[in-house]
Design an enzyme around this catalytic site. Structure first.
Site, PDB file in Angstrom:
ATOM      1  CG  HIS A 236      78.723 -52.183 -53.206  1.00 29.77           C
ATOM      2  ND1 HIS A 236      79.812 -50.877 -53.628  1.00 29.77           N
ATOM      3  CD2 HIS A 236      79.184 -52.673 -54.411  1.00 29.77           C
ATOM      4  CE1 HIS A 236      80.403 -50.619 -54.220  1.00 29.77           C
ATOM      5  NE2 HIS A 236      79.835 -51.696 -54.761  1.00 29.77           N
TER       6      HIS A 236
ATOM      7  CG  ASP B 276      76.717 -50.019 -57.886  1.00 30.50           C
ATOM      8  OD1 ASP B 276      75.751 -49.532 -58.259  1.00 30.50           O
ATOM      9  OD2 ASP B 276      77.818 -50.434 -58.863  1.00 30.50           O
TER      10      ASP B 276
END
Length: 248
Positions: A201, A55
């Protein structure tokens, strides 16, 4: 003359009901409940496969390092991109796609959709979807809300835009300043199962500065663990969902 006050009173009385309906999907944020009751939303796929997702990118400081690490292992993943970041690094978006990774929508801005109305939610998702589609020549079909928090407006907007919401079954808690490669690996594998979806991430745009380094350091360990367990690692489009197959 009493009609207007009566209508106003009815509208005010309805506000709590409307707010509750808008916020009702927030219960999906609770991982154990989501994993048991909503396996598709949680990212459950075929038993021998693990979907690897990232993400908050693209970030020119960190995302290329993740691409290099994945290429070295011959692994592809799903990157949920922010539209605002994609606009800043269009070449990097094209590079992610050119290397065979799947790209999903993470919204335009990393703001809680629970605080946004139907029109603002739709515009946010549509802007990110359209930009990514223009840059890659392939319109995204997957969507992950910021913070993993859905709303009724987000569900409706996703449906109108042809986006399938997907969250995760395990994460690395890699957004904190205290994260280390060991802690990220340990947290992921604690809940790692075949058919699961891993959230990591590749950017610190909305995380502690430099936190992506812990994630990058943990990535080979996570892949090694999947290898030892006989689990194939890939993007969500290979996770066994009809709605997540690649489309031209």
């Amino acid at each position: 003359m009493t009609v207007v006050p009566a209508l106003r009173g009815a509208a005010l009385a309805a506000l709590p009901v409307l707010a509750a309906a808008h916020a009702a999907p927030v219960v999906t944020t609770f991982g154990p409940l989501r994993n048991r009751a909503m396996p598709r939303l949680a990212g459950r796929g075929r038993a021998g496969h693990v979907a690897l997702t990232f993400d908050d990118g693209p970030d020119p400081r960190s995302t290329p390092l993740f691409l290099g690490a994945l290429a070295a292992r011959g692994v592809r993943a799903t990157f949920f991109l922010l539209g605002g970041e994609a606009r800043r690094s269009p070449g990097l978006v094209r590079e992610i796609a050119a290397e065979g990774h799947e790209i999903g929508v993470h919204g335009w801005l990393h703001r809680p959709l629970l605080l946004r109305g139907p029109r603002a939610t739709y515009d946010d998702l549509a802007s990110a979807r359209d930009l990514i589609g223009d840059l890659t020549g392939r319109r995204p079909t997957l969507f992950r809300p910021p913070y993993g928090v859905m709303s009724s407006a987000a569900h409706l907007a996703a449906r109108r835009l042809g986006l399938t919401p997907v969250l995760w079954t395990c994460w690395g808690e890699d957004w904190t300043a205290r994260a280390t490669p060991a802690s990220v690996h340990r947290t992921v594998v604690r809940d790692l199962r075949g058919g699961g979806t891993v959230l990591l991430h590749d950017s610190d745009r909305t995380s502690a500065p430099g936190s992506w380094r812990a994630t990058l350091g943990a990535l080979p360990r996570i892949l090694d663990t999947c290898d030892r367990r006989g689990l194939e690692v890939g993007p969500l489009c290979e996770h066994g969902w009809p709605a997540s197959r690649r489309t031209a």
